[in-house]
Motif scaffolding. Structure first.
Motif, PDB file in Angstrom:
ATOM      1  N   TYR A 233       0.731  -1.383  -0.235  1.00 47.65           N
ATOM      2  CA  TYR A 233      -0.030   0.633  -0.217  1.00 47.65           C
ATOM      3  C   TYR A 233       0.289   0.726  -0.327  1.00 47.65           C
ATOM      4  CZ  TYR A 233      -2.966   3.844   1.882  1.00 47.65           C
ATOM      5  OH  TYR A 233      -4.166   5.072   1.577  1.00 47.65           O
ATOM      6  N   GLY A 234       1.907   1.794   0.852  1.00 48.72           N
ATOM      7  CA  GLY A 234       2.838   2.220   0.367  1.00 48.72           C
ATOM      8  C   GLY A 234       3.764   2.346  -0.554  1.00 48.72           C
ATOM      9  N   SER A 235       3.983   1.620  -0.810  1.00 46.31           N
ATOM     10  CA  SER A 235       4.861   1.706  -1.931  1.00 46.31           C
ATOM     11  C   SER A 235       4.434   3.296  -3.349  1.00 46.31           C
ATOM     12  CB  SER A 235       5.020   0.160  -2.409  1.00 46.31           C
ATOM     13  OG  SER A 235       3.810  -0.304  -3.631  1.00 46.31           O
ATOM     14  N   LYS A 236       2.994   3.040  -3.213  1.00 52.69           N
ATOM     15  CA  LYS A 236       2.975   4.230  -4.311  1.00 52.69           C
ATOM     16  C   LYS A 236       2.030   5.997  -3.442  1.00 52.69           C
ATOM     17  CE  LYS A 236      -0.646   2.298  -7.131  1.00 52.69           C
ATOM     18  NZ  LYS A 236      -1.234   2.198  -8.390  1.00 52.69           N
ATOM     19  N   VAL A 237       1.722   6.494  -4.345  1.00 43.87           N
ATOM     20  CA  VAL A 237       0.053   7.137  -3.786  1.00 43.87           C
ATOM     21  C   VAL A 237      -0.351   7.746  -4.730  1.00 43.87           C
ATOM     22  CG1 VAL A 237      -0.103   9.743  -3.731  1.00 43.87           C
ATOM     23  CG2 VAL A 237       2.552   9.072  -3.701  1.00 43.87           C
ATOM     24  N   ARG A 238      -1.420   6.646  -3.184  1.00 45.01           N
ATOM     25  CA  ARG A 238      -2.570   6.585  -3.704  1.00 45.01           C
ATOM     26  C   ARG A 238      -4.253   7.719  -3.418  1.00 45.01           C
ATOM     27  NH1 ARG A 238      -2.327   0.527  -4.723  1.00 45.01           N
ATOM     28  NH2 ARG A 238      -0.656   0.060  -4.195  1.00 45.01           N
ATOM     29  N   ILE A 239      -3.618   8.421  -2.673  1.00 47.87           N
ATOM     30  CA  ILE A 239      -4.372   9.559  -2.132  1.00 47.87           C
ATOM     31  C   ILE A 239      -3.888  11.303  -3.102  1.00 47.87           C
ATOM     32  CG2 ILE A 239      -5.300  10.932  -0.206  1.00 47.87           C
ATOM     33  CD1 ILE A 239      -4.047   8.282   1.315  1.00 47.87           C
ATOM     34  N   SER A 240      -5.263  11.488  -3.596  1.00 43.69           N
ATOM     35  CA  SER A 240      -4.737  13.344  -4.229  1.00 43.69           C
ATOM     36  C   SER A 240      -5.434  13.795  -3.113  1.00 43.69           C
ATOM     37  CB  SER A 240      -5.580  12.747  -5.306  1.00 43.69           C
ATOM     38  OG  SER A 240      -7.369  12.510  -5.754  1.00 43.69           O
ATOM     39  N   GLU A 241      -6.002  13.299  -2.346  1.00 44.88           N
ATOM     40  CA  GLU A 241      -6.565  14.529  -1.275  1.00 44.88           C
ATOM     41  C   GLU A 241      -5.718  15.173  -0.555  1.00 44.88           C
ATOM     42  OE1 GLU A 241      -8.553  16.814   0.641  1.00 44.88           O
ATOM     43  OE2 GLU A 241     -10.455  15.189  -0.046  1.00 44.88           O
ATOM     44  N   GLU A 242      -6.350  16.367  -0.562  1.00 49.00           N
ATOM     45  CA  GLU A 242      -5.199  18.220  -0.112  1.00 49.00           C
ATOM     46  C   GLU A 242      -5.270  17.641   1.251  1.00 49.00           C
ATOM     47  OE1 GLU A 242      -6.309  21.457  -1.945  1.00 49.00           O
ATOM     48  OE2 GLU A 242      -5.869  21.150  -4.078  1.00 49.00           O
ATOM     49  N   ARG A 243      -6.286  17.500   1.784  1.00 45.81           N
ATOM     50  CA  ARG A 243      -5.692  17.737   3.445  1.00 45.81           C
ATOM     51  C   ARG A 243      -4.763  17.170   3.753  1.00 45.81           C
ATOM     52  NH1 ARG A 243     -12.125  17.939   3.860  1.00 45.81           N
ATOM     53  NH2 ARG A 243     -11.830  16.283   2.334  1.00 45.81           N
ATOM     54  N   VAL A 244      -4.696  15.518   2.723  1.00 43.47           N
ATOM     55  CA  VAL A 244      -4.430  14.302   3.659  1.00 43.47           C
ATOM     56  C   VAL A 244      -2.762  14.148   2.847  1.00 43.47           C
ATOM     57  CG1 VAL A 244      -4.151  11.934   3.869  1.00 43.47           C
ATOM     58  CG2 VAL A 244      -6.572  13.642   3.853  1.00 43.47           C
ATOM     59  N   ASP A 245      -2.045  13.787   4.389  1.00 44.40           N
ATOM     60  CA  ASP A 245       0.083  13.637   3.117  1.00 44.40           C
ATOM     61  C   ASP A 245      -0.381  11.572   2.959  1.00 44.40           C
ATOM     62  OD1 ASP A 245       1.971  13.200   3.142  1.00 44.40           O
ATOM     63  OD2 ASP A 245       2.355  13.549   5.255  1.00 44.40           O
ATOM     64  N   PRO A 246      -0.029  10.996   1.980  1.00 41.39           N
ATOM     65  CA  PRO A 246      -0.301  10.237   1.731  1.00 41.39           C
ATOM     66  C   PRO A 246       0.462   9.504   2.420  1.00 41.39           C
ATOM     67  CG  PRO A 246      -0.179  11.371  -0.220  1.00 41.39           C
ATOM     68  CD  PRO A 246      -0.243  12.003   0.764  1.00 41.39           C
ATOM     69  N   SER A 247       2.032  10.044   3.010  1.00 38.90           N
ATOM     70  CA  SER A 247       3.370   9.303   3.296  1.00 38.90           C
ATOM     71  C   SER A 247       2.632   8.613   5.259  1.00 38.90           C
ATOM     72  CB  SER A 247       4.417  10.190   3.404  1.00 38.90           C
ATOM     73  OG  SER A 247       3.981  11.518   3.400  1.00 38.90           O
ATOM     74  N   GLU A 248       2.049  10.000   5.512  1.00 40.30           N
ATOM     75  CA  GLU A 248       0.832  10.118   7.220  1.00 40.30           C
ATOM     76  C   GLU A 248       0.901   8.359   7.030  1.00 40.30           C
ATOM     77  OE1 GLU A 248      -0.231  11.949  10.913  1.00 40.30           O
ATOM     78  OE2 GLU A 248      -0.989  12.626   8.780  1.00 40.30           O
ATOM     79  N   VAL A 249       0.299   8.895   6.285  1.00 35.34           N
ATOM     80  CA  VAL A 249      -1.553   7.339   6.229  1.00 35.34           C
ATOM     81  C   VAL A 249      -0.868   5.612   6.005  1.00 35.34           C
ATOM     82  CG1 VAL A 249      -3.332   6.395   5.109  1.00 35.34           C
ATOM     83  CG2 VAL A 249      -3.167   8.914   5.131  1.00 35.34           C
ATOM     84  N   ALA A 250       0.188   6.100   4.725  1.00 36.14           N
ATOM     85  CA  ALA A 250       0.858   5.387   4.609  1.00 36.14           C
ATOM     86  C   ALA A 250       2.034   4.729   6.337  1.00 36.14           C
ATOM     87  CB  ALA A 250       2.190   4.923   3.607  1.00 36.14           C
ATOM     88  N   SER A 251       2.405   5.466   6.151  1.00 37.53           N
ATOM     89  CA  SER A 251       2.686   4.647   7.832  1.00 37.53           C
ATOM     90  C   SER A 251       2.225   4.280   8.558  1.00 37.53           C
ATOM     91  CB  SER A 251       3.686   6.587   8.418  1.00 37.53           C
ATOM     92  OG  SER A 251       4.038   5.826   9.998  1.00 37.53           O
ATOM     93  N   ILE A 252       1.241   5.039   9.182  1.00 29.93           N
ATOM     94  CA  ILE A 252      -0.126   4.931   9.734  1.00 29.93           C
ATOM     95  C   ILE A 252      -0.547   3.167   9.836  1.00 29.93           C
ATOM     96  CG2 ILE A 252      -2.663   4.725  10.956  1.00 29.93           C
ATOM     97  CD1 ILE A 252      -1.992   8.045  10.318  1.00 29.93           C
ATOM     98  N   VAL A 253      -0.839   2.695   8.611  1.00 23.47           N
ATOM     99  CA  VAL A 253      -1.241   1.197   8.213  1.00 23.47           C
ATOM    100  C   VAL A 253      -0.047   0.549   8.399  1.00 23.47           C
ATOM    101  CG1 VAL A 253      -1.479  -0.042   5.677  1.00 23.47           C
ATOM    102  CG2 VAL A 253      -2.539   2.182   6.227  1.00 23.47           C
ATOM    103  N   ALA A 254       0.886   1.183   8.289  1.00 19.34           N
ATOM    104  CA  ALA A 254       2.010  -0.329   8.433  1.00 19.34           C
ATOM    105  C   ALA A 254       2.168   0.063   9.986  1.00 19.34           C
ATOM    106  CB  ALA A 254       3.903   0.607   7.929  1.00 19.34           C
TER     107      ALA A 254
END
Length: 295
Positions: A233-254
């Protein structure tokens, strides 16, 4: 400048979703103006959606989707985030929370929704699902909307091919900060008012994290596979929402994928950084302030 006419107010609403709260363009007292405004705006919205959607169609919604389908989607999340005593109460609400925005449901939704802006957003969600032109240049491109205890979901849900996407889980996660505990009959305190305490700025981050982690849990057959899927999941950017940092979501999921109860990790990472003060703390502070003033 002369006040806007009814026709101008209708046109403004159709293109922007904005409506005058007082309905001053309509005749009558405030109640009559509100009634006339509602009828004219929503009637025009239905007609415009019909015009734009003519000749278009959306993804078919399977006949077997309903309470059991929704419950299967949200149950792991509810079991992981709530105490055993609260789980069934929350599930009973969430399993009935999903409304699919389809050709059959769109017009009643537009006519009867309580909020003008929300009705406009739903109209655009529907138009996007059928591949039609949206109502205005600033219209949001939505596949789901969560309000109070209802999740409005686009038929595009059934065509989504991203293995880490689940609009139902995403919108259901928003219910946790939209709904107060007393609404469901759960005990409420000053420091525990909402179903879950989510930092305001982290609401979308929490929803995206729940969405991705739910997909990881559903697909993984072992802890090792859970970690591998989280890494994928964290291997590529999957979120385009401006209010969200995709790397933070990937970190949380990991981090969640490595924990015994990953759902609690999601909640902890998105919780307020400072807890609300208790009634006892407030009383102590008030007493200290009075004593200070008397000195």
């Amino acid at each position: 400048m002369s006040p806007p006419t009814v026709a101008e107010e209708i046109e403004r609403y159709l293109r922007t979703g904005d409506a005058d709260m007082l309905g001053d363009a309509w005749p009558g007292d405030i109640m009559e103006r509100g009634r006339r405004q509602h009828a004219d705006l929503r009637g025009a919205l239905v007609e415009e959606v019909r015009r734009l959607a003519k000749g278009h169609s959306h993804e078919p919604v399977p006949a077997n989707v309903g309470v059991e389908f929704t419950r299967a989607k949200v149950e792991p999340m509810v079991r992981g985030l709530f105490t055993r005593a609260e789980q069934d109460v929350v599930l009973a609400t969430l399993e009935k929370s999903v409304v699919y925005v389809t050709r059959e449901t769109i017009e009643p939704l537009l006519l009867n929704h309580s909020y003008d802006r929300s009705a406009w957003d739903l109209a655009n969600l529907y138009l996007l699902s059928v591949g039609a032109k949206l109502l205005g240049k600033e219209a949001p491109r939505l596949v789901g909307i969560s309000e109070e205890t209802t999740c409005y979901v686009s038929p595009d849900y059934f065509a989504e091919d991203d293995p880490f996407a689940d609009f139902i889980v995403h919108e259901a996660a928003h219910i946790f900060h939209n709904c107060k505990r007393r609404t469901l009959g759960l005990r409420e305190t000053r420091t525990k008012e909402w179903l879950l305490d989510i930092e305001y700025r982290q609401r979308e981050t929490f929803a995206y994290s729940c969405e991705a982690y739910a997909c990881v849990v559903a697909r993984a057959k072992s802890p090792a596979e859970r970690k591998a899927l989280a890494a994928d999941y964290g291997s590529k950017v999957r979120i385009s929402e401006e209010r969200v940092d995709p790397s933070e979501v990937a970190s949380i999921v990991a981090e969640a994928a490595s924990a015994r109860n990953g759902w609690k990790v999601l909640l902890a990472r998105c919780a307020p950084t400072t807890k609300p003060r208790s009634a006892r703390q407030l009383a102590r502070e008030a007493t200290a302030a009075r004593n200070s003033a008397e000195v």
